[in-house]
Design a protein around this motif. Sequence first.
Motif: not given
Length: 503
Positions: A91-92, A94-95, A134, A138, A141-142
């Motif tokens: 997730t990191h 991805c952001v 978005e 997110y 991805s998590f």
Amino acid sequence: MNSGLRALVGARVSVVQGPEKVSNFAQLETGMRWADANGLSVVAMFQDLDVSAGKYTPFERPDLGKWLTEEKLWEWDVLIFSKIDRMFRSTHDCVEFAKWCKEHRKILVFADDNLTLNYRDAGKLNSLDQMMTELFIYIGSFFAQIELNRYRSRAEDFHRVLRTTDRWASGVPPFGFQTVDHPSGKGKTLARDPYGYEWLYKIAEKLLAGWSWIRIAAWLNESKVLTNMDRAMIKNGKESKERPWNVGTVKLIMTSWSTQGYKTTDKGKKPHLDADGNMVRIAEPTFDDATWEQIQQAAAKRSYNGTRRVHSENPMLGVGSCGLCGAQLAQQISARRGKSTIGLPDNRYYRCGRTPLNCNGMNISAEEAERTLESQFLAEHGEKLVIEKVFVPGSDNSRELEEVTGAIARLRAESDAGLIETQEDQDHYISRLKGLTARKRELEKDTVRPSKWEEKKLDITYGEAWARSVDPIEHREMLRKWGVRLILQPKSSVPRVILEFSK
């Protein structure tokens, strides 16, 4: 979507298991279909094979990373992947990548997931659809990260159980062995590989006959002997290394307990011990105990040969090269011998750094090489002004051009609709139209400007810049930045050192 946009289509596979592995081709096909359906022109396709998304961020991946640099990001507008987990397992990541896309006005598409993150269209940046997209990406991805963590946990548990057994977990087996079905019917174990077994005895014969590690490695490369890794690469449709053998690989197989059929840790350097402190055997030994002891004694004699590597930085790294093969010059110290020389400094010199076998006779005193380089360079170029290359980032004004063109169209629509009634309205209309038209012409002249390198002349000479420091590493970095190269010639040549200067 604007049909004039340029697309990149990407694929990523964590493990390529052989020619039958086709998921990367399926990913590319999905991306190409999406681009075609939306009228995009595909400028390139790329594949990151054997690349873990949990280990490498998008910017660190071999193929994708090249398209995210300042030099290449101006060549595309849309990045297409088939699914979220092909791009992200964090997730990191991805952001952070979404921030990068927003900063550079890129569009990110996940075709099979039916998600499009559009940071190019100014009208959609703060829309509800954009915010929901978005959020879904997110969340995707998590869950991809959760799935990766579960896989890692299962793999660690699996390896932990197998450590004390005679089963082989996974990976390329040691040289001289091959994987076979375990007699129990569960999993794999190791057995003797006839090809590797034969070559291990040939290597041992050369070692006991007095051959050096370097000579053995060169002989194996000349004989086209394949390591187990190279054989696995060829089986999976990849190219093997041209010279797979070097001193390290030869020494490892002749000293590792894995050659004797034991499980090892630390890349084959240490035997793995069970709960009782005993080594775990997984296959029959290659050599009998007496022969193995002879091999270890012969290997120990080669641990010191009168020369040693210098662990300090090499002042000629990236500057000096061999005039015969083009390899970098390596720095070494030859220790002085004899009681009469105790206390004197060691002899430092540069030699051809090609491995496993350097070019014969291609060495020179470090003092002579450094003195010649400095005096010759300063004599020829010391009075000239320093010229350095400066990176000039590109620009993409296509978004502003779209906005200006739209504003002109809206103004004219207001005029055509009769909304301009007073003289004040008319004056304001003409003033705005002139300003927008002028800006449109400027943008059309320079809509997209690619990044480039430009040469800049500084207000200092090469001699003055050189004199500001006495540190050899700082001098080395100056020479590399300026494009200075030292080429070492054979001992019979005059001169022995030739300088090249790209400025």
